[in-house]
Design a protein around this motif. Structure first.
Motif, PDB file in Angstrom:
ATOM      1  N   ALA A   1     -10.140   8.344   0.934  1.00  0.00           N
ATOM      2  CA  ALA A   1      -9.918   7.150   1.045  1.00  0.00           C
ATOM      3  C   ALA A   1      -9.027   6.483   2.100  1.00  0.00           C
ATOM      4  CB  ALA A   1      -9.352   6.384  -0.464  1.00  0.00           C
ATOM      5  N   THR A   2      -8.078   7.155   2.484  1.00  0.00           N
ATOM      6  CA  THR A   2      -6.887   6.878   3.431  1.00  0.00           C
ATOM      7  C   THR A   2      -8.132   6.993   4.876  1.00  0.00           C
ATOM      8  OG1 THR A   2      -5.335   7.681   2.124  1.00  0.00           O
ATOM      9  CG2 THR A   2      -4.814   6.984   4.427  1.00  0.00           C
TER      10      THR A   2
ATOM     11  N   ALA B   1       0.327   4.032  -2.759  1.00  0.00           N
ATOM     12  CA  ALA B   1       0.264   5.352  -2.009  1.00  0.00           C
ATOM     13  C   ALA B   1       1.101   6.440  -2.630  1.00  0.00           C
ATOM     14  CB  ALA B   1       0.089   5.538  -0.727  1.00  0.00           C
TER      15      ALA B   1
ATOM     16  N   ILE C   1      -8.811  -0.828   8.855  1.00  0.00           N
ATOM     17  CA  ILE C   1      -7.583  -1.768   8.936  1.00  0.00           C
ATOM     18  C   ILE C   1      -6.957  -1.909  10.208  1.00  0.00           C
ATOM     19  CG2 ILE C   1      -5.281  -1.867   8.128  1.00  0.00           C
ATOM     20  CD1 ILE C   1      -6.409  -0.191   5.660  1.00  0.00           C
TER      21      ILE C   1
ATOM     22  N   THR D   1       0.887  -1.155  -0.016  1.00  0.00           N
ATOM     23  CA  THR D   1       0.078   0.110   0.129  1.00  0.00           C
ATOM     24  C   THR D   1       0.893   1.325   0.090  1.00  0.00           C
ATOM     25  OG1 THR D   1      -1.741  -1.246   1.055  1.00  0.00           O
ATOM     26  CG2 THR D   1      -1.990   1.374   1.207  1.00  0.00           C
TER      27      THR D   1
ATOM     28  N   ALA E   1       0.122   6.950  -6.211  1.00  0.00           N
ATOM     29  CA  ALA E   1      -1.150   7.979  -6.455  1.00  0.00           C
ATOM     30  C   ALA E   1      -0.844   9.510  -5.910  1.00  0.00           C
ATOM     31  CB  ALA E   1      -2.327   7.236  -5.530  1.00  0.00           C
TER      32      ALA E   1
ATOM     33  N   ILE F   1      -9.365  12.918  -2.999  1.00  0.00           N
ATOM     34  CA  ILE F   1      -9.876  11.698  -2.873  1.00  0.00           C
ATOM     35  C   ILE F   1      -9.171  10.645  -2.357  1.00  0.00           C
ATOM     36  CG2 ILE F   1     -10.460   9.716  -4.671  1.00  0.00           C
ATOM     37  CD1 ILE F   1     -11.242  11.950  -6.889  1.00  0.00           C
ATOM     38  N   MET F   2      -7.908  10.501  -2.503  1.00  0.00           N
ATOM     39  CA  MET F   2      -6.973   9.780  -2.045  1.00  0.00           C
ATOM     40  C   MET F   2      -6.854  10.032  -0.210  1.00  0.00           C
ATOM     41  SD  MET F   2      -6.392   7.294  -3.981  1.00  0.00           S
ATOM     42  CE  MET F   2      -5.530   6.492  -2.528  1.00  0.00           C
TER      43      MET F   2
ATOM     44  N   PHE G   1     -10.357   4.222   5.287  1.00  0.00           N
ATOM     45  CA  PHE G   1     -10.131   2.493   5.410  1.00  0.00           C
ATOM     46  C   PHE G   1      -9.088   2.490   6.460  1.00  0.00           C
ATOM     47  CE2 PHE G   1     -11.932   2.449   0.973  1.00  0.00           C
ATOM     48  CZ  PHE G   1     -12.565   1.459   1.369  1.00  0.00           C
ATOM     49  N   MET G   2      -8.209   3.407   6.626  1.00  0.00           N
ATOM     50  CA  MET G   2      -7.186   3.202   7.886  1.00  0.00           C
ATOM     51  C   MET G   2      -7.452   2.664   9.008  1.00  0.00           C
ATOM     52  SD  MET G   2      -3.967   2.794   7.662  1.00  0.00           S
ATOM     53  CE  MET G   2      -3.503   3.000   6.270  1.00  0.00           C
TER      54      MET G   2
ATOM     55  N   ARG H   1      -7.276  17.190  -7.080  1.00  0.00           N
ATOM     56  CA  ARG H   1      -8.623  16.445  -6.952  1.00  0.00           C
ATOM     57  C   ARG H   1      -8.218  15.012  -6.599  1.00  0.00           C
ATOM     58  NH1 ARG H   1     -10.733  17.590 -11.560  1.00  0.00           N
ATOM     59  NH2 ARG H   1     -12.696  18.417 -10.983  1.00  0.00           N
ATOM     60  N   THR H   2      -7.036  14.406  -7.104  1.00  0.00           N
ATOM     61  CA  THR H   2      -6.448  13.065  -6.641  1.00  0.00           C
ATOM     62  C   THR H   2      -6.069  12.948  -5.302  1.00  0.00           C
ATOM     63  OG1 THR H   2      -6.021  12.689  -8.935  1.00  0.00           O
ATOM     64  CG2 THR H   2      -4.991  11.253  -7.151  1.00  0.00           C
TER      65      THR H   2
END
Lengths: 522, 380
Positions: free
Chosen positions: B344-345, B71, B352, B67, B74, B340-341, B348-349, B336-337
């Motif tokens: 997402a982090t 990351a 996890i 990951t 990304a 979004i990332m 989900f972090m 933008r990316t």
């Protein structure tokens, strides 16, 4: 200019490492659901034999999984090591699904697999089943995200080129996510994995039945595999057909190449069952055609036309010509010219920038472009027909042969007398390698058919590579192939050994070929 | 997007840091265990005990590495592209060393054969020791600057060789990194075992903890005395479209200490390396292994954080074309990316962390030879 040898070796290394990886992935994708089914039956009925089935097939699953992980590590990093310019040029879009794949899928799958193997005595039955289900979900989600990334390579939606950063940038995440090409690919690919898992269990169970050993164990496994396999193979074929439905230009070009369809035919076009393609003259030397079929598969209609390769070539040649202008304007902008007129002019032609970049295979400066070079670049946009035409047909034939096998296996499972039908069991046994061959051919059709692009219409393959030496590539390619082959031999050895030993390897005292259980003496 | 571009760029520096530190703490402890395996396990049964302390977890832990790679791809595509292609053979050495782990863990105990098993044990050693060594060496080179440049289309070329990476300062950084990971693994092993293995793990923790601190100190002194450091000399517009060729950079001795001078609060980070390591060694000597593990994790935050803070905002300075150096501001993805990332982090972090903690809780307790005998066919 980038050396062609470097490009070819980089492609070969990517193909080799991806195809090795794909020897293990489909089995994981499918087996994991079979484990869920077996364990669910165990939790519902409480019959120990289903727990043994989950554990034994789980053991083989684990042997396979280890190499899936090993070969998968490479792929997360290989874009950076070998496709540096690609990584820079599209990382803004392509990197995101890869990172999300890690966060959402790999963590879940890899954490749960530990509990799957080691948690039997520490978790309740329901908890353990939940772990198995989460492992399956994680595994399948990873396929979703990598195919979203791959789908974008085939059909690059939701992104735009920025001359300031000299790369593609994300404009619409949702269209990348719900890219129809990605969605079809996902279902088609995971279903192919399910078929692989089902064939694995079906074949080995058939072998036990042919040997007349561990009968109850094998019969139950066979029936589950037959039912699961039949449903999956239907899904593969339906979704394969769905992928054939021409979505976007990349797929149209690929479709025309797969079908060896040179001329645009009046709708609905015929389907070439067999043909001898002649790429040089852009025609078929020989073809047997089924009328109407191609048009119906490709357009879902009787009146829409599918473009033939000749028409696509003419279209692409025009785009290369516009692309020259796009490359020239980009060079001007990169040299610091920021006037409004140049930017507007560039915006007008930048959709064809990728086609202009195709010329960089032959010339450094756009001033050196001649009509012959434009012709060559346009020709490059057509993938080579013969390999695609035949691998596709072999893949489809295998799909239908497996449909027949699983259909009969399910039919006789319902009737209840499959275990006495030697021909069926032998068929199941000998078909063991077939899903793997079909999967690898499917990968080949999808990715070779995308050439000469890494990102269709956006970035040519020959510009995507890292600036490495050819010697480095020879070294690393040899290293990967050597290492992987060695590990594959070890894996096959263990797989055959434990498959032969059968459920006795669990050491429960209930099966043939028991391993002496050390705990029993302690 | 609630954050503006400069803020997000900075947040992503922190997030990549979190992922790298998470990798070092989680995958680090099972790499450390792998490194110690041939030395603390004197016979097959002992080695199986050692392996099974991480058996259910190594795979999940390895995902921090995967990951982290994803990351960086990304969030910092130019770093992903330039560093991994530039450090080509070093990267391949890491990958090939890691190949030994999945198969080593899963295949080792499936066959009763001494040669087979000892071969995989050494495979696990390689998979445990080589990656931290190379990562340390890589950081050692980043601190010195590495030879790469871009053309006008941002095609990167790396002009150094693999052997040039193995210079004395980088090797020292490699020692620090390997000692740190082995130290951390030893603390974990001491926590999960008893008897002889426990005693050997404790001794190893003290040795490698001391080695790490000595190396870390030596590297710090070397950095302050030698000709290290880069500084941006043009005005930084953190909100600009990322373009690594838009700035000017000079090589400047002592520049790696500038952040500590201007923001003395950041001295907490190197202090954490010392305090964490000292605390971990003290606690492990007293048998308080769980607290020791928390402390050695803090030491890892300190060591990796020190490298990060010293170089900030640089990520990958170029020695041959300093202006092309990659920084937090100019080698990142679009606004933008990054946004979004980020979500997402953030989403989900925590999940996890929750299910990983649950997995450790389910498998908690000492791993013993009795456990191995009872689970002859299912244990690693």
């Amino acid at each position: 200019m980038v050396s062609e040898q470097l490009v070819d070796l980089s492609r070969l290394q990517f193909a080799a490492t991806a195809m090795y990886h794909f020897l293990f992935v489909p089995l994981t994708l499918g087996m994991v659901w079979l484990l869920v089914i077996m364990e669910s039956v165990y939790v519902m009925t409480g019959k120990t034999i289903y727990r043994d089935m989950t554990q034994f097939w789980g053991k083989l699953f684990g042997i396979n999984f280890a190499l899936g992980v090993t070969t998968g590590i490479t792929l997360e990093f290989q874009f950076g090591t070998n496709w540096a310019y690609y990584s820079h040029y599209v990382g803004d879009i392509f990197g995101a699904p890869l990172a999300i794949e890690g966060l959402m899928a790999f963590f879940l799958e890899s954490t749960m697999i530990g509990l799957f193997f080691f948690g039997w005595d520490r978790l309740s039955r329901r908890q353990h089943l939940l772990v198995t289900i989460l492992m399956a979900v994680g595994t399948n989600l990873s396929a979703l995200w990598i195919l979203i990334a791959n789908g974008w390579m085939q059909n690059p939606v939701g992104a735009e080129f920025s001359y300031e950063t000299m790369r593609m940038e994300l404009t619409d995440f949702w269209s990348v996510l719900f890219n129809p090409v990605a969605q079809d690919k996902f279902v088609h690919t995971v279903s192919a994995g399910y078929v692989t898992g089902a064939m694995f269990v079906l074949s080995i169970s058939a072998w036990y039945l042919l040997r007349g050993r561990d009968i109850e164990f094998a019969k139950r496994s066979f029936r589950i595999a037959a039912a699961f396999g039949f449903a999956s193979v239907c899904s593969v074929i339906v979704l394969g057909d769905e992928s054939g439905y021409a979505l976007g230009e990349a797929q149209q070009t690929k479709l025309a190449a797969i079908e060896s369809m040179w001329e645009t035919e009046p709708a609905p076009a015929g389907f070439n069952l067999v043909a001898i393609p002649n790429q040089a003259e852009m025609k078929n030397d020989f073809a047997v055609q089924i009328p109407w079929m191609m048009g119906i598969i490709g357009t879902r209609s009787f009146d829409k036309q599918l473009p033939g390769l000749n028409e696509i070539l003419v279209r692409n040649r025009e785009r290369v010509v516009t692309g020259i202008e796009a490359v020239r304007l980009l060079e001007k902008l990169r040299q610091g010219s920021a006037d409004e007129a140049t930017r507007t002019a560039f915006d007008k032609v930048k959709a064809d920038l990728g086609f202009g970049l195709l010329l960089k295979k032959y010339v450094v400066s756009m001033d050196d472009v001649t009509p012959e070079i434009i012709d060559r670049a346009a020709r490059d946009t057509l993938p080579r027909v013969t390999p695609l035409f035949w691998t596709f047909r072999i893949m489809v034939a295998m799909g239908f042969a497996m449909l027949a096998l699983f259909g009969l296996a399910l039919w006789y499972s319902i009737k209840g007398d499959f275990a006495t039908r030697g021909w069926l069991l032998k068929w199941a046994l000998w078909f063991l390698p077939v899903p793997w061959l079909a999967c690898e051919m499917g990968w080949f059709v999808a990715e070779y058919g995308r050439q000469p692009w890494t990102i269709y219409g956006v970035l040519p393959t020959h510009l995507s590579v890292s600036t490495l030496t050819v010697e480095s590539l020879y070294g690393s390619l040899a290293g990967f192939v050597g290492f992987y082959t060695l590990l594959l031999v070890v894996e096959m050895y263990l797989m055959v050994r434990f498959a032969r030993q059968g459920p006795g390897s669990l050491g429960t005292g209930r099966y043939l070929n028991e391993t002496r259980h050390a705990g029993a003496h302690a | 997007m609630i954050f503006d571009y400069p803020t997000l760029k900075f947040i992503w520096w922190l997030l990549v840091g979190v992922l790298l530190v998470g990798f070092a703490i989680m995958d680090g402890h099972d790499m450390g265990v792998g490194t110690l395996l041939p030395f603390v396990g004197k016979n097959d049964e002992e080695r199986r005990v050692v392996i099974n302390t991480v058996g259910p977890h190594w795979d999940g832990n390895q995902v921090w590495f995967i990951t982290g790679g994803g990351a960086i791809f990304a969030a910092w595509p130019l770093v992903y592209a330039t560093a991994f292609s530039g450090f080509y053979w070093a990267m391949l050495a890491v990958l090939w060393a890691l190949f030994f782990r999945p198969v080593g863990f899963d295949y080792r105990s499936k066959i009763h054969n001494a040669t087979w098993r000892s071969t995989w044990d050494w495979g696990l050693f390689v998979g445990g020791a080589v990656p931290p060594l190379i990562f340390g060496v890589a950081f050692g080179n980043l601190l010195q600057g590495v030879p790469f440049h871009f053309d006008n289309n941002l095609v990167s070329s790396y002009t150094g060789s693999f052997w040039a990476l193995l210079n004395p300062f980088a090797l020292l950084a490699g020692v620090v990194s390997t000692a740190m990971i082995t130290f951390h693994g030893a603390v974990y092993l001491a926590h999960r075992t008893e008897g002889d293995i426990h005693r050997r793990a404790r001794a190893a923790a003290l040795i490698f903890g001391a080695l790490m601190l000595a190396g870390f100190t030596a590297a710090g002194v070397w950095l302050s005395q030698g000709n290290f450091g880069y500084a941006i000399t043009s005005v930084v517009d953190a909100a600009a479209q990322p373009d690594p060729l838009a700035k000017t950079v000079v090589q400047q001795s002592g520049a790696w200490f500038a952040n500590y001078r201007t923001m003395p609060l950041t001295l907490i980070v190197p202090a954490m390396a010392y305090l964490g390591a000292a605390m971990a060694m003290l606690m492990v000597a007293r048998g308080r292994t769980l607290i020791a593990f928390v402390a050695s994790s803090l030491a890892i935050v300190g060591v990796i954080g020190t490298a990060g803070v010293s170089m900030f905002p640089f990520l990958m300075p170029s020695s041959t074309m300093p202006a092309a150096s990659l920084t937090v501001w100019d080698s990142v993805s679009s606004h933008r990316t990054l946004g979004i990332m980020f979500w997402a982090t953030i989403l989900f972090m925590p999940l996890i962390i929750i299910y990983t903690s649950w997995a450790y809780k389910v498998m908690s307790g000492k791993v013993t030879t009795a456990y191995i005998r009872e689970n002859e066919h299912s244990a690693y």
